[in-house]
Design a protein around this motif. Structure first.
Motif, mmCIF file in Angstrom:
data_model
loop_
_atom_site.group_PDB
_atom_site.id
_atom_site.type_symbol
_atom_site.label_atom_id
_atom_site.label_comp_id
_atom_site.label_asym_id
_atom_site.label_seq_id
_atom_site.Cartn_x
_atom_site.Cartn_y
_atom_site.Cartn_z
ATOM 1 N N MET A 167 0.828 -1.174 0.000
ATOM 2 C CA MET A 167 0.000 0.000 0.000
ATOM 3 C C MET A 167 0.880 1.247 0.000
ATOM 4 S SD MET A 167 -2.714 -1.275 2.757
ATOM 5 C CE MET A 167 -3.462 -2.857 2.554
ATOM 6 N N PHE A 168 1.889 1.173 0.788
ATOM 7 C CA PHE A 168 2.803 2.285 0.797
ATOM 8 C C PHE A 168 4.115 1.832 0.213
ATOM 9 C CE2 PHE A 168 -0.195 3.304 3.910
ATOM 10 C CZ PHE A 168 -0.303 4.678 3.877
ATOM 11 N N SER A 169 4.741 2.723 -0.409
ATOM 12 C CA SER A 169 6.035 2.391 -0.929
ATOM 13 C C SER A 169 7.000 3.453 -0.465
ATOM 14 C CB SER A 169 5.982 2.329 -2.445
ATOM 15 O OG SER A 169 5.100 1.315 -2.823
ATOM 16 N N PHE A 170 8.156 3.023 -0.232
ATOM 17 C CA PHE A 170 9.127 3.950 0.292
ATOM 18 C C PHE A 170 10.341 4.030 -0.579
ATOM 19 C CE2 PHE A 170 7.416 5.260 4.224
ATOM 20 C CZ PHE A 170 6.389 4.349 4.393
ATOM 21 N N PHE A 171 10.849 5.180 -0.605
ATOM 22 C CA PHE A 171 12.033 5.455 -1.383
ATOM 23 C C PHE A 171 12.970 6.169 -0.442
ATOM 24 C CE2 PHE A 171 14.815 6.224 -4.608
ATOM 25 C CZ PHE A 171 15.010 7.560 -4.910
ATOM 26 N N ARG A 172 13.807 5.409 0.157
ATOM 27 C CA ARG A 172 14.612 5.970 1.224
ATOM 28 C C ARG A 172 15.871 6.631 0.722
ATOM 29 N NH1 ARG A 172 14.502 4.294 6.861
ATOM 30 N NH2 ARG A 172 12.362 3.716 7.212
ATOM 31 N N ARG A 173 16.208 7.661 1.383
ATOM 32 C CA ARG A 173 17.478 8.293 1.109
ATOM 33 C C ARG A 173 18.081 8.768 2.411
ATOM 34 N NH1 ARG A 173 16.615 12.370 -3.728
ATOM 35 N NH2 ARG A 173 18.735 12.847 -3.205
ATOM 36 N N LYS A 174 19.257 9.201 2.304
ATOM 37 C CA LYS A 174 19.968 9.605 3.498
ATOM 38 C C LYS A 174 19.212 10.691 4.240
ATOM 39 C CE LYS A 174 24.505 11.315 4.831
ATOM 40 N NZ LYS A 174 25.770 11.832 4.299
ATOM 41 N N LYS A 175 19.191 10.562 5.551
ATOM 42 C CA LYS A 175 18.528 11.580 6.340
ATOM 43 C C LYS A 175 19.299 12.881 6.249
ATOM 44 C CE LYS A 175 16.466 8.457 9.616
ATOM 45 N NZ LYS A 175 16.501 7.900 10.944
ATOM 46 N N THR A 176 18.558 13.941 6.410
ATOM 47 C CA THR A 176 19.216 15.240 6.320
ATOM 48 C C THR A 176 20.124 15.464 7.517
ATOM 49 O OG1 THR A 176 17.349 16.201 7.432
ATOM 50 C CG2 THR A 176 17.358 16.306 5.037
ATOM 51 N N GLU A 177 21.152 16.217 7.273
ATOM 52 C CA GLU A 177 22.107 16.456 8.337
ATOM 53 C C GLU A 177 21.503 17.256 9.476
ATOM 54 O OE1 GLU A 177 25.357 18.265 6.461
ATOM 55 O OE2 GLU A 177 25.761 16.542 5.182
ATOM 56 N N ALA A 178 20.499 18.042 9.136
ATOM 57 C CA ALA A 178 19.918 18.886 10.162
ATOM 58 C C ALA A 178 19.164 18.092 11.198
ATOM 59 C CB ALA A 178 18.972 19.902 9.532
ATOM 60 N N GLY A 179 18.880 16.862 10.889
ATOM 61 C CA GLY A 179 18.040 16.065 11.750
ATOM 62 C C GLY A 179 18.361 16.133 13.224
ATOM 63 N N PRO A 180 19.449 15.561 13.629
ATOM 64 C CA PRO A 180 19.704 15.467 15.044
ATOM 65 C C PRO A 180 19.986 16.814 15.693
ATOM 66 C CG PRO A 180 21.197 14.070 13.745
ATOM 67 C CD PRO A 180 20.461 14.945 12.812
ATOM 68 N N GLU A 181 20.430 17.745 14.897
ATOM 69 C CA GLU A 181 20.736 19.054 15.459
ATOM 70 C C GLU A 181 19.464 19.768 15.838
ATOM 71 O OE1 GLU A 181 23.674 20.305 16.040
ATOM 72 O OE2 GLU A 181 24.533 18.405 15.429
ATOM 73 N N ALA A 182 19.540 20.456 16.902
ATOM 74 C CA ALA A 182 18.380 21.242 17.271
ATOM 75 C C ALA A 182 18.298 22.433 16.357
ATOM 76 C CB ALA A 182 18.520 21.708 18.706
ATOM 77 N N GLY A 183 17.081 22.770 16.069
ATOM 78 C CA GLY A 183 16.866 23.938 15.238
ATOM 79 C C GLY A 183 17.206 25.170 16.024
ATOM 80 N N PRO A 184 17.229 26.280 15.364
ATOM 81 C CA PRO A 184 17.622 27.508 16.026
ATOM 82 C C PRO A 184 16.814 27.797 17.277
ATOM 83 C CG PRO A 184 16.795 27.905 13.793
ATOM 84 C CD PRO A 184 16.929 26.450 13.967
ATOM 85 N N GLU A 185 15.525 27.643 17.140
ATOM 86 C CA GLU A 185 14.717 27.946 18.312
ATOM 87 C C GLU A 185 14.596 26.749 19.224
ATOM 88 O OE1 GLU A 185 13.768 27.882 15.341
ATOM 89 O OE2 GLU A 185 13.079 29.819 14.619
ATOM 90 N N ALA A 186 14.618 25.631 18.606
ATOM 91 C CA ALA A 186 14.289 24.446 19.375
ATOM 92 C C ALA A 186 15.397 24.033 20.297
ATOM 93 C CB ALA A 186 13.952 23.305 18.441
ATOM 94 N N GLY A 187 16.547 24.463 20.009
ATOM 95 C CA GLY A 187 17.681 23.989 20.765
ATOM 96 C C GLY A 187 17.448 23.964 22.255
ATOM 97 N N ALA B 9 6.369 17.023 21.002
ATOM 98 C CA ALA B 9 6.419 15.858 20.116
ATOM 99 C C ALA B 9 7.502 16.026 19.050
ATOM 100 C CB ALA B 9 5.061 15.645 19.454
ATOM 101 N N VAL B 10 7.580 17.202 18.504
ATOM 102 C CA VAL B 10 8.598 17.420 17.471
ATOM 103 C C VAL B 10 9.992 17.354 18.090
ATOM 104 C CG1 VAL B 10 9.497 19.057 15.767
ATOM 105 C CG2 VAL B 10 7.032 18.756 16.025
ATOM 106 N N ALA B 11 10.123 17.953 19.287
ATOM 107 C CA ALA B 11 11.422 17.900 19.959
ATOM 108 C C ALA B 11 11.796 16.447 20.266
ATOM 109 C CB ALA B 11 11.373 18.720 21.241
ATOM 110 N N ALA B 12 10.828 15.693 20.732
ATOM 111 C CA ALA B 12 11.095 14.285 21.029
ATOM 112 C C ALA B 12 11.437 13.523 19.754
ATOM 113 C CB ALA B 12 9.874 13.664 21.709
ATOM 114 N N GLY B 13 10.715 13.834 18.714
ATOM 115 C CA GLY B 13 10.986 13.164 17.437
ATOM 116 C C GLY B 13 12.388 13.453 16.935
ATOM 117 N N ARG B 14 12.823 14.685 17.142
ATOM 118 C CA ARG B 14 14.190 15.044 16.734
ATOM 119 C C ARG B 14 15.207 14.303 17.591
ATOM 120 N NH1 ARG B 14 15.095 20.006 14.192
ATOM 121 N NH2 ARG B 14 16.820 20.465 15.578
ATOM 122 N N ALA B 15 14.941 14.294 18.898
ATOM 123 C CA ALA B 15 15.885 13.639 19.801
ATOM 124 C C ALA B 15 15.996 12.149 19.504
ATOM 125 C CB ALA B 15 15.448 13.857 21.241
#
Ligand SMILES: Nc1nc2c(ncn2[C@@H]2O[C@H](COP(=O)(O)OP(=O)(O)OP(=O)(O)O)[C@@H](O)[C@H]2O)c(=O)[nH]1
Length: 468
Positions: free
Chosen positions: A1-21, A341-347
């Motif tokens: 039903m779903f198909s995935f096309f995986r690619r490398k995760k973005t580098e920004a992922g684990p880093e906290a965003g400017p505000e989120a840090g 939730a977004v912060a947890a998802g990033r972490a």
């Protein structure tokens, strides 16, 4: 039903965003011991992508656009603090209370499901399946998927070119369900072609049928004009031919709405889901979660409908069933829950965070403002988020759905739609109206309450199912 096309995760992922840090550090989820960061995706065929999914779900329930409880006005500037016991909002649509600025969402610090190093991409459903495919038995839903095993990623999976051979069995069975679900809308259209002549009466009847199906004036006129051209070019002489030509015209009109939802370009991909009450948001999120989990994606749910206890419980059931985590706190500010939730998802480096928001009418200004605030606060947690802003619309609402699309788009800049409950309605023509007047991509459509009844939208498939 779903198909995935995986690619490398973005580098920004684990880093906290400017505000989120700073803020995300406060998020309980961050502090959760269970944050086994999954290994980064092996480099895929092209940078950025992680997954591509296609599928659909439905749920049928009467749209009940009742106003939800008024939101509390949390301070945007201070999303999650770990303190501030959220005040439980009484379920009354009255006075928006000044809610505590930051409700620490009580994310059960359960161990984050280890994201697979690489999900095995499933075969993409063809964009234009052979609809003459014999019906396959419906795909029964199995037990909750166990944690997906890490599997080596196949080399350079391709993102599903339209040209493909026979559709997978589950797609063929989907077509059968789609056709059955669209029966009410389709029957009023197909009866137009039961005569023996192509004459003005046929076009007039067709015009009436399209309007009755809530295709709207603009799309109806467009289709009739287009159809006349096609009939002339094809030198059609039989009404049955006209019907086939109408299917072509409709497929072409709807084609711009066909677009796959991409998961994985960002880590996490934050998907915010909104809609009027009872449109099928929570159900659709649950089904989407299941599809994602089945495809090997780690998912975190955000119960940002903090006013209706049943909504949180409903989402919790889906979370349990799919063995994914949920960030939830009764009475908390929905923006704060979304932030956490977004912060947890990033972490935790989950693949997707799905934010379930409370139902609201598009005419309720204060509730639309609350939605805008959720969107802004999510961006504080991750400067690139939300990556998808989906509106769930109930197919039964017909032309009103178009008004919803316009209003929600103006408020929160929609990136896609999920159209539910196309089963049991004669107003499925609204998709044509959307295509003509507000062409927001339709990621999924639903024709029933079962998991497999929500699938990706395919314009030609839809047109053929409608006019078969
Ligand atoms: N037949 C049918 N029923 C659906 C579909 N999608 C959802 N439903 C049903 O619609 C009802 C409402 O769905 P919910 O997911 O609770 O809707 P919601 O938008 O989250 O509701 P609120 O949180 O109250 O705004 C449920 O009974 C679902 O089973 C669909 O595609 N087809």
């Amino acid at each position: 039903m779903f198909s995935f096309f995986r690619r490398k995760k973005t580098e920004a992922g684990p880093e906290a965003g400017p505000e989120a840090g700073a803020s995300s550090a406060d998020a309980p989820a961050d502090a959760a011991p269970a944050a086994p960061a999954p290994e980064p995706e092996p480099a895929g065929p092209a940078p950025g992508w992680l997954a591509r999914l296609r599928g659909g779900l439905t749920g049928a329930a009467p749209a009940s656009p009742a106003s939800p409880a008024a939101p509390s006005q949390a301070q945007e500037s201070a999303p999650p603090a770990e303190t501030a016991a959220p005040q439980v909002s009484p379920v009354t649509p009255a006075a928006p209370a000044e809610a505590p600025p930051a409700a620490a969402a009580s994310a059960p610090p359960a161990p984050a499901p280890a994201a697979p190093a690489a999900a095995a991409p499933a075969a993409l459903p063809p964009a234009a399946p052979d609809l003459s495919e014999p019906p396959a038995p419906p795909v029964p839903q199995a037990e909750p998927a166990p944690a997906p095993a890490a599997t080596p990623e196949p080399a350079a999976p391709q993102p599903s070119p339209a040209a493909s051979s026979a559709p997978p069995a589950n797609r063929a069975s989907w077509f059968v369900r789609l056709k059955s679900g669209l029966k009410k809308t389709g029957s009023s259209l197909t009866t137009v072609f039961t005569g023996t002549h192509i004459d003005e009466a046929l076009y007039e009847d067709l015009e009436t049928a399209l309007l009755m199906a809530d295709a709207g004036v603009a799309a109806t006129q467009y289709l009739l004009h287009d159809l006349r051209q096609r009939v002339k070019q094809a030198r059609a002489t039989e009404p049955a031919q006209v019907r086939a030509l109408l299917a072509d015209a409709l497929a072409d009109l709807l084609a711009p709405l066909q677009k796959p939802l991409v998961v994985g370009e960002y880590c996490p991909t934050v998907i915010m889901v909104a809609g009027v009450n009872g449109a099928g948001k929570t159900t659709s999120i649950g089904k989407l979660t299941r599809h994602l989990a089945d495809a090997g994606c780690s998912v975190l749910l955000a119960a940002a409908d903090t006013f209706r206890a049943a909504a949180r419980e409903q989402l919790g059931v889906w979370a349990d069933r799919n063995r994914v985590e949920i960030i939830s706190q009764q009475g908390a500010d929905p923006s704060a829950v979304s932030f956490d939730a977004v912060a947890a998802g990033r972490a935790r480096q989950v693949d997707a965070v799905l934010v379930d928001t409370a139902g609201r009418l598009h005419t309720q200004a204060h509730l639309m403002q609350e939605l805008q605030k959720i969107r802004r606060v999510v961006t504080k947690a991750d400067a690139t988020a939300p990556h998808e802003v989906l509106l769930v619309i109930d197919g039964n609402t017909g032309q009103n759905a178009l008004a919803q699309v316009k209003a929600f788009d103006e408020a929160i800049q929609l990136t896609g739609l999920i159209v539910t409950k196309l089963d049991g309605t004669a107003k499925g023509g609204v998709l044509a109206a959307i295509a003509r007047e507000k062409p927001v991509p339709v990621y999924f459509i639903g024709v029933g309450e079962k998991l497999e009844d929500l699938q990706t939208f395919n314009a030609r498939e839809f047109a053929q199912a409608l006019l078969a």
